[in-house]
Write a protein that holds these residues in place. Structure first.
Motif, PDB file in Angstrom:
ATOM      1  N   GLY A  91       0.812  -1.206   0.000  1.00  0.00           N
ATOM      2  CA  GLY A  91       0.000   0.000   0.000  1.00  0.00           C
ATOM      3  C   GLY A  91       0.846   1.257   0.000  1.00  0.00           C
ATOM      4  O   GLY A  91       1.996   1.246  -0.439  1.00  0.00           O
ATOM      5  N   ILE A  92       0.263   2.321   0.519  1.00  0.00           N
ATOM      6  CA  ILE A  92       0.914   3.627   0.603  1.00  0.00           C
ATOM      7  C   ILE A  92       0.841   4.068   2.060  1.00  0.00           C
ATOM      8  O   ILE A  92      -0.250   4.144   2.638  1.00  0.00           O
ATOM      9  CB  ILE A  92       0.223   4.641  -0.329  1.00  0.00           C
ATOM     10  N   LYS A  93       1.977   4.346   2.647  1.00  0.00           N
ATOM     11  CA  LYS A  93       2.083   4.583   4.087  1.00  0.00           C
ATOM     12  C   LYS A  93       1.137   5.661   4.618  1.00  0.00           C
ATOM     13  O   LYS A  93       0.542   5.503   5.661  1.00  0.00           O
ATOM     14  CB  LYS A  93       3.521   4.928   4.454  1.00  0.00           C
ATOM     15  N   ASN A  94       0.993   6.766   3.904  1.00  0.00           N
ATOM     16  CA  ASN A  94       0.226   7.891   4.434  1.00  0.00           C
ATOM     17  C   ASN A  94      -1.280   7.793   4.221  1.00  0.00           C
ATOM     18  O   ASN A  94      -2.004   8.730   4.496  1.00  0.00           O
ATOM     19  CB  ASN A  94       0.742   9.201   3.843  1.00  0.00           C
ATOM     20  N   CYS A  95      -1.755   6.671   3.752  1.00  0.00           N
ATOM     21  CA  CYS A  95      -3.176   6.451   3.497  1.00  0.00           C
ATOM     22  C   CYS A  95      -3.886   6.121   4.814  1.00  0.00           C
ATOM     23  O   CYS A  95      -3.394   5.317   5.607  1.00  0.00           O
ATOM     24  CB  CYS A  95      -3.311   5.312   2.488  1.00  0.00           C
ATOM     25  N   ASN A  96      -5.044   6.730   5.053  1.00  0.00           N
ATOM     26  CA  ASN A  96      -5.795   6.466   6.286  1.00  0.00           C
ATOM     27  C   ASN A  96      -6.209   5.006   6.404  1.00  0.00           C
ATOM     28  O   ASN A  96      -6.203   4.442   7.499  1.00  0.00           O
ATOM     29  CB  ASN A  96      -7.037   7.359   6.360  1.00  0.00           C
ATOM     30  N   THR A  97      -6.558   4.390   5.295  1.00  0.00           N
ATOM     31  CA  THR A  97      -6.936   2.974   5.307  1.00  0.00           C
ATOM     32  C   THR A  97      -5.751   2.119   5.727  1.00  0.00           C
ATOM     33  O   THR A  97      -5.916   1.128   6.443  1.00  0.00           O
ATOM     34  CB  THR A  97      -7.458   2.543   3.927  1.00  0.00           C
ATOM     35  N   MET A  98      -4.572   2.500   5.300  1.00  0.00           N
ATOM     36  CA  MET A  98      -3.373   1.753   5.688  1.00  0.00           C
ATOM     37  C   MET A  98      -3.129   1.891   7.191  1.00  0.00           C
ATOM     38  O   MET A  98      -2.766   0.921   7.857  1.00  0.00           O
ATOM     39  CB  MET A  98      -2.158   2.245   4.891  1.00  0.00           C
ATOM     40  N   LYS A  99      -3.333   3.081   7.725  1.00  0.00           N
ATOM     41  CA  LYS A  99      -3.136   3.286   9.161  1.00  0.00           C
ATOM     42  C   LYS A  99      -4.077   2.389   9.955  1.00  0.00           C
ATOM     43  O   LYS A  99      -3.687   1.788  10.958  1.00  0.00           O
ATOM     44  CB  LYS A  99      -3.327   4.758   9.515  1.00  0.00           C
ATOM     45  N   LYS A 100      -5.335   2.274   9.499  1.00  0.00           N
ATOM     46  CA  LYS A 100      -6.294   1.378  10.154  1.00  0.00           C
ATOM     47  C   LYS A 100      -5.810  -0.067  10.068  1.00  0.00           C
ATOM     48  O   LYS A 100      -5.935  -0.829  11.032  1.00  0.00           O
ATOM     49  CB  LYS A 100      -7.667   1.484   9.488  1.00  0.00           C
ATOM     50  N   THR A 101      -5.266  -0.433   8.916  1.00  0.00           N
ATOM     51  CA  THR A 101      -4.774  -1.792   8.709  1.00  0.00           C
ATOM     52  C   THR A 101      -3.619  -2.094   9.653  1.00  0.00           C
ATOM     53  O   THR A 101      -3.596  -3.147  10.305  1.00  0.00           O
ATOM     54  CB  THR A 101      -4.330  -1.985   7.247  1.00  0.00           C
ATOM     55  N   PHE A 102      -2.652  -1.181   9.734  1.00  0.00           N
ATOM     56  CA  PHE A 102      -1.505  -1.387  10.620  1.00  0.00           C
ATOM     57  C   PHE A 102      -1.966  -1.528  12.070  1.00  0.00           C
ATOM     58  O   PHE A 102      -1.520  -2.423  12.789  1.00  0.00           O
ATOM     59  CB  PHE A 102      -0.504  -0.229  10.518  1.00  0.00           C
ATOM     60  N   ASP A 103      -2.875  -0.649  12.502  1.00  0.00           N
ATOM     61  CA  ASP A 103      -3.385  -0.706  13.870  1.00  0.00           C
ATOM     62  C   ASP A 103      -4.081  -2.038  14.128  1.00  0.00           C
ATOM     63  O   ASP A 103      -3.885  -2.660  15.175  1.00  0.00           O
ATOM     64  CB  ASP A 103      -4.358   0.453  14.141  1.00  0.00           C
ATOM     65  N   PHE A 104      -4.884  -2.480  13.165  1.00  0.00           N
ATOM     66  CA  PHE A 104      -5.611  -3.742  13.301  1.00  0.00           C
ATOM     67  C   PHE A 104      -4.648  -4.911  13.442  1.00  0.00           C
ATOM     68  O   PHE A 104      -4.800  -5.755  14.333  1.00  0.00           O
ATOM     69  CB  PHE A 104      -6.537  -3.933  12.095  1.00  0.00           C
ATOM     70  N   LEU A 105      -3.664  -4.983  12.555  1.00  0.00           N
ATOM     71  CA  LEU A 105      -2.703  -6.088  12.595  1.00  0.00           C
ATOM     72  C   LEU A 105      -1.907  -6.082  13.896  1.00  0.00           C
ATOM     73  O   LEU A 105      -1.675  -7.130  14.496  1.00  0.00           O
ATOM     74  CB  LEU A 105      -1.771  -6.034  11.385  1.00  0.00           C
ATOM     75  N   GLU A 106      -1.495  -4.895  14.341  1.00  0.00           N
ATOM     76  CA  GLU A 106      -0.738  -4.798  15.590  1.00  0.00           C
ATOM     77  C   GLU A 106      -1.599  -5.210  16.780  1.00  0.00           C
ATOM     78  O   GLU A 106      -1.138  -5.907  17.685  1.00  0.00           O
ATOM     79  CB  GLU A 106      -0.179  -3.387  15.746  1.00  0.00           C
ATOM     80  N   GLU A 107      -2.864  -4.796  16.750  1.00  0.00           N
ATOM     81  CA  GLU A 107      -3.799  -5.165  17.819  1.00  0.00           C
ATOM     82  C   GLU A 107      -3.982  -6.684  17.896  1.00  0.00           C
ATOM     83  O   GLU A 107      -4.107  -7.249  18.977  1.00  0.00           O
ATOM     84  CB  GLU A 107      -5.147  -4.488  17.532  1.00  0.00           C
ATOM     85  N   LYS A 108      -3.945  -7.333  16.741  1.00  0.00           N
ATOM     86  CA  LYS A 108      -4.108  -8.793  16.676  1.00  0.00           C
ATOM     87  C   LYS A 108      -2.788  -9.533  16.896  1.00  0.00           C
ATOM     88  O   LYS A 108      -2.756 -10.750  16.907  1.00  0.00           O
ATOM     89  CB  LYS A 108      -4.684  -9.216  15.316  1.00  0.00           C
ATOM     90  N   GLY A 109      -1.686  -8.796  17.042  1.00  0.00           N
ATOM     91  CA  GLY A 109      -0.389  -9.415  17.263  1.00  0.00           C
ATOM     92  C   GLY A 109       0.187 -10.088  16.016  1.00  0.00           C
ATOM     93  O   GLY A 109       0.981 -11.021  16.130  1.00  0.00           O
ATOM     94  N   VAL A 110      -0.210  -9.605  14.853  1.00  0.00           N
ATOM     95  CA  VAL A 110       0.246 -10.189  13.593  1.00  0.00           C
ATOM     96  C   VAL A 110       1.511  -9.480  13.121  1.00  0.00           C
ATOM     97  O   VAL A 110       1.538  -8.251  13.022  1.00  0.00           O
ATOM     98  CB  VAL A 110      -0.853 -10.061  12.499  1.00  0.00           C
ATOM     99  N   GLU A 111       2.533 -10.267  12.852  1.00  0.00           N
ATOM    100  CA  GLU A 111       3.754  -9.697  12.279  1.00  0.00           C
ATOM    101  C   GLU A 111       3.506  -9.424  10.807  1.00  0.00           C
ATOM    102  O   GLU A 111       2.836 -10.212  10.130  1.00  0.00           O
ATOM    103  CB  GLU A 111       4.911 -10.677  12.429  1.00  0.00           C
ATOM    104  N   TYR A 112       4.048  -8.314  10.330  1.00  0.00           N
ATOM    105  CA  TYR A 112       3.873  -8.003   8.911  1.00  0.00           C
ATOM    106  C   TYR A 112       5.076  -7.253   8.372  1.00  0.00           C
ATOM    107  O   TYR A 112       5.797  -6.599   9.112  1.00  0.00           O
ATOM    108  CB  TYR A 112       2.596  -7.188   8.674  1.00  0.00           C
ATOM    109  N   GLN A 113       5.261  -7.417   7.077  1.00  0.00           N
ATOM    110  CA  GLN A 113       6.230  -6.620   6.338  1.00  0.00           C
ATOM    111  C   GLN A 113       5.406  -5.697   5.468  1.00  0.00           C
ATOM    112  O   GLN A 113       4.383  -6.107   4.908  1.00  0.00           O
ATOM    113  CB  GLN A 113       7.109  -7.489   5.457  1.00  0.00           C
ATOM    114  N   PHE A 114       5.855  -4.462   5.347  1.00  0.00           N
ATOM    115  CA  PHE A 114       5.118  -3.482   4.568  1.00  0.00           C
ATOM    116  C   PHE A 114       5.900  -3.085   3.326  1.00  0.00           C
ATOM    117  O   PHE A 114       7.091  -2.787   3.409  1.00  0.00           O
ATOM    118  CB  PHE A 114       4.834  -2.239   5.424  1.00  0.00           C
ATOM    119  N   VAL A 115       5.228  -3.104   2.187  1.00  0.00           N
ATOM    120  CA  VAL A 115       5.817  -2.653   0.931  1.00  0.00           C
ATOM    121  C   VAL A 115       5.079  -1.381   0.526  1.00  0.00           C
ATOM    122  O   VAL A 115       3.884  -1.421   0.217  1.00  0.00           O
ATOM    123  CB  VAL A 115       5.693  -3.730  -0.179  1.00  0.00           C
ATOM    124  N   ASP A 116       5.796  -0.271   0.565  1.00  0.00           N
ATOM    125  CA  ASP A 116       5.233   1.036   0.230  1.00  0.00           C
ATOM    126  C   ASP A 116       5.427   1.297  -1.258  1.00  0.00           C
ATOM    127  O   ASP A 116       6.551   1.390  -1.741  1.00  0.00           O
ATOM    128  CB  ASP A 116       5.927   2.117   1.055  1.00  0.00           C
TER     129      ASP A 116
END
Length: 116
Positions: A7-32
């Motif tokens: 995705g694109i880092k500064n996108c509001n939808t991406m911020k929701k996604t990152f928060d959701f994954l972190e809340e669920k304890g999911v490790e992720y790699q991000f490709v901007d």
């Protein structure tokens, strides 16, 4: 479990996604896409798992600013891929790929959680 998020880092939808994954304890790699443009191979890989209509974000400003000719080009995968490579903001966000090879498009918490 570790997932790959596109995705694109500064996108509001991406911020929701990152928060959701972190809340669920999911490790992720991000490709901007702004730092690493999507390749033809990547986009063709996505299109093996989803259709072009789902991949192209037709609601966003980038799409709305396209000429009629470019909008028409976005309807066919052969002509859409170069357009998406150049204007990565037109790609639905986020795209999350999972260890089993599947993917989800957009921030739909229920769909993402079902894959985890």
């Amino acid at each position: 479990m570790s997932v790959l998020v596109y995705g694109i880092k500064n996108c509001n939808t991406m911020k929701k996604t990152f928060d959701f994954l972190e809340e669920k304890g999911v490790e992720y790699q991000f490709v901007d896409y702004k730092k690493q443009k999507p390749t033809e191979a990547l986009l063709k890989g996505f299109l093996k798992k989803t259709n072009l209509d789902a991949l192209v974000n037709r609601k966003g400003m980038t799409y709305r600013k396209l000429s009629d000719t470019e909008k028409e080009a976005s309807q066919n995968s052969d002509t859409a891929i170069p357009l998406l490579m150049e204007r990565s903001s037109m790609i639905k966000r986020p795209i999350i790929t999972y260890p089993d090879g599947s993917l989800t498009l957009g921030f739909v918490p229920e769909e993402i959680e079902a894959k985890l």
